[in-house]
Scaffold this active site. Structure first.
Site, PDB file in Angstrom:
ATOM      1  CG  ASN A 247      -1.740   1.220   1.389  1.00 29.15           C
ATOM      2  OD1 ASN A 247      -1.764   2.063   0.493  1.00 29.15           O
ATOM      3  ND2 ASN A 247      -2.427   1.343   2.512  1.00 29.15           N
ATOM      4  CD1 TRP A 248       3.346   0.847  -2.820  1.00 30.50           C
ATOM      5  CD2 TRP A 248       3.481   1.968  -4.755  1.00 30.50           C
ATOM      6  NE1 TRP A 248       4.007   0.051  -3.717  1.00 30.50           N
ATOM      7  CE2 TRP A 248       4.112   0.715  -4.922  1.00 30.50           C
ATOM      8  CE3 TRP A 248       3.451   2.836  -5.847  1.00 30.50           C
ATOM      9  CZ2 TRP A 248       4.696   0.310  -6.129  1.00 30.50           C
ATOM     10  CZ3 TRP A 248       4.032   2.438  -7.056  1.00 30.50           C
ATOM     11  CH2 TRP A 248       4.650   1.192  -7.181  1.00 30.50           C
ATOM     12  CE  LYS A 249      -0.134   3.192   4.756  1.00 28.24           C
ATOM     13  NZ  LYS A 249       0.015   3.278   6.207  1.00 28.24           N
TER      14      LYS A 249
ATOM     15  CG  HIS B  20      -5.753   1.893   5.276  1.00 30.29           C
ATOM     16  ND1 HIS B  20      -5.291   2.808   6.189  1.00 30.29           N
ATOM     17  CD2 HIS B  20      -4.752   1.008   5.091  1.00 30.29           C
ATOM     18  CE1 HIS B  20      -4.048   2.495   6.526  1.00 30.29           C
ATOM     19  NE2 HIS B  20      -3.692   1.405   5.875  1.00 30.29           N
TER      20      HIS B  20
ATOM     21  CD  GLU C   3      -2.837   5.435   6.781  1.00 30.75           C
ATOM     22  OE1 GLU C   3      -2.835   5.497   5.544  1.00 30.75           O
ATOM     23  OE2 GLU C   3      -1.899   4.907   7.432  1.00 30.75           O
TER      24      GLU C   3
ATOM     25  CD  GLU D 182      -3.318  -2.433   7.313  1.00 30.03           C
ATOM     26  OE1 GLU D 182      -2.202  -2.634   6.827  1.00 30.03           O
ATOM     27  OE2 GLU D 182      -3.995  -1.432   7.070  1.00 30.03           O
TER      28      GLU D 182
ATOM     29  N   GLY E 216       2.758   2.413  10.783  1.00 25.97           N
ATOM     30  CA  GLY E 216       3.694   3.524  10.641  1.00 25.97           C
ATOM     31  C   GLY E 216       4.432   3.887  11.909  1.00 25.97           C
TER      32      GLY E 216
ATOM     33  CB  SER F 150       5.490  -1.766  11.972  1.00 26.67           C
ATOM     34  OG  SER F 150       5.114  -0.424  12.238  1.00 26.67           O
TER      35      SER F 150
HETATM   36  P1  13P Z   1       3.186   0.477   7.685  1.00 31.23           P
HETATM   37  O1  13P Z   1       3.696  -0.820   7.062  1.00 31.23           O
HETATM   38  O2  13P Z   1       3.908   1.678   7.182  1.00 31.23           O
HETATM   39  O3  13P Z   1       3.101   0.380   9.170  1.00 31.23           O
HETATM   40  O4  13P Z   1       1.681   0.658   7.149  1.00 31.23           O
HETATM   41  C1  13P Z   1       0.801  -0.406   7.235  1.00 31.23           C
HETATM   42  C2  13P Z   1      -0.420  -0.092   6.463  1.00 31.23           C
HETATM   43  O5  13P Z   1      -1.175   0.788   6.818  1.00 31.23           O
HETATM   44  C3  13P Z   1      -0.682  -0.856   5.231  1.00 31.23           C
HETATM   45  O6  13P Z   1      -1.970  -0.628   4.760  1.00 31.23           O
END
Ligand code: 13P
Length: 251
Positions: free
Chosen positions: A10-12, A95, A97, A167, A173, A213
């Site tokens: 997931n490149w966000k 997600h 976020e 998650e 993160g 993470s």
């Molecule tokens: P990180 O791997 O940066 O913790 O993010 C996880 C995530 O939100 C994947 O969707």
């Protein structure tokens, strides 16, 4: 029952079109021959270019979100049909976020899920508790509500087309991943709920990814757990070497 492991990056909100194409070109070489299913989820603007760059490889293309309507006056939104038209195999939904920063509710995630399924997309539905919820002993209350809220009412054949991603919000993160035991505990609970919702064959078939993470140095341990069927990778998916190392750990 062996479930093929599934690793999605997931490149966000990262990568220009040129950067995205360069990263996925590196990933093509580094993940060739992987035993796991591999997908990347670039930002919308890079989807078409990445689609061209993955042509002829096994890397699948996912969007990070979509709207639930086919089209209409929804400024700034992208429909499941548009995601499909851009070449996507699937879409990440719910997600944390999106839930935290953009107010997505269980009800909205359920609507998006049905719309994505109707378009023939492979959905990854994200669930997970906050640190406050975990510390209050409410992890399963929250996660089960999210799973039921999204998947409840779908028939067994439809349920089998979905991937779930556990998650924990406190692990995203932060560099603080869930321990393999913490992940396994919740994944096993989710699988039990999937049995209630769709029966044993559905529970056996659905992949449950862990996200939060995931790095090259913890991936093998997390992925060795019996109910951890893959990873949804944020930060480490932005570097070809790290992401391909995680893919290699998914056997
Ligand atoms: P990180 O791997 O940066 O913790 O993010 C996880 C995530 O939100 C994947 O969707």
């Amino acid at each position: 029952m062996t479930r093929r492991k599934f690793v999605c990056g997931n490149w966000k909100m990262h990568k220009t079109i040129a950067e995205a194409v360069q990263l996925v070109r590196e990933l093509r070489d580094k993940t060739a021959g992987a035993s796991a299913q591999v997908a990347v989820a670039p930002p919308f603007t890079a989807l078409s270019a990445v689609k061209q760059a993955v042509a002829g490889s096994a890397i699948q293309l996912f969007a990070q979100n979509c709207h639930f309507e086919k089209q209409g006056a929804f400024t700034g939104e992208v429909s499941p049909a548009m995601v499909k038209d851009a070449g996507c195999d699937g879409v990440i939904l719910g997600h944390s976020e999106r839930r935290q920063s953009f107010g997505e509710t269980d009800e909205l995630v359920a609507k998006k899920l049905r719309a994505a399924l109707a378009e023939g997309l492979h959905p990854i539905v994200c669930v997970g508790e906050t640190l406050q919820e975990r510390e209050a002993g409410r992890t399963w209350e929250v996660v089960s509500r999210q799973v039921r809220g999204a998947l409840g009412g779908l028939d067994a054949a439809t349920l089998q087309r979905i991937t779930l991603a556990y998650e924990p919000v406190w692990a995203i993160g932060t560099g603080r991943n869930a321990t393999s035991a913490q992940a396994q505990e919740v994944h096993a609970q989710i699988r039990g709920l999937l049995r209630d919702l769709g029966g044993q064959p559905v529970a056996n078939a659905i992949r449950i990814q862990y996200g939060g993470s995931v790095k090259p140095d913890n991936a093998a341990e997390l992925l060795s757990q019996p109910d951890v069927d893959g990873a949804l990778v944020g930060g480490a998916s932005l570097k070809a070497g790290d992401f391909s190392a995680i893919v290699s750990a998914a056997k």
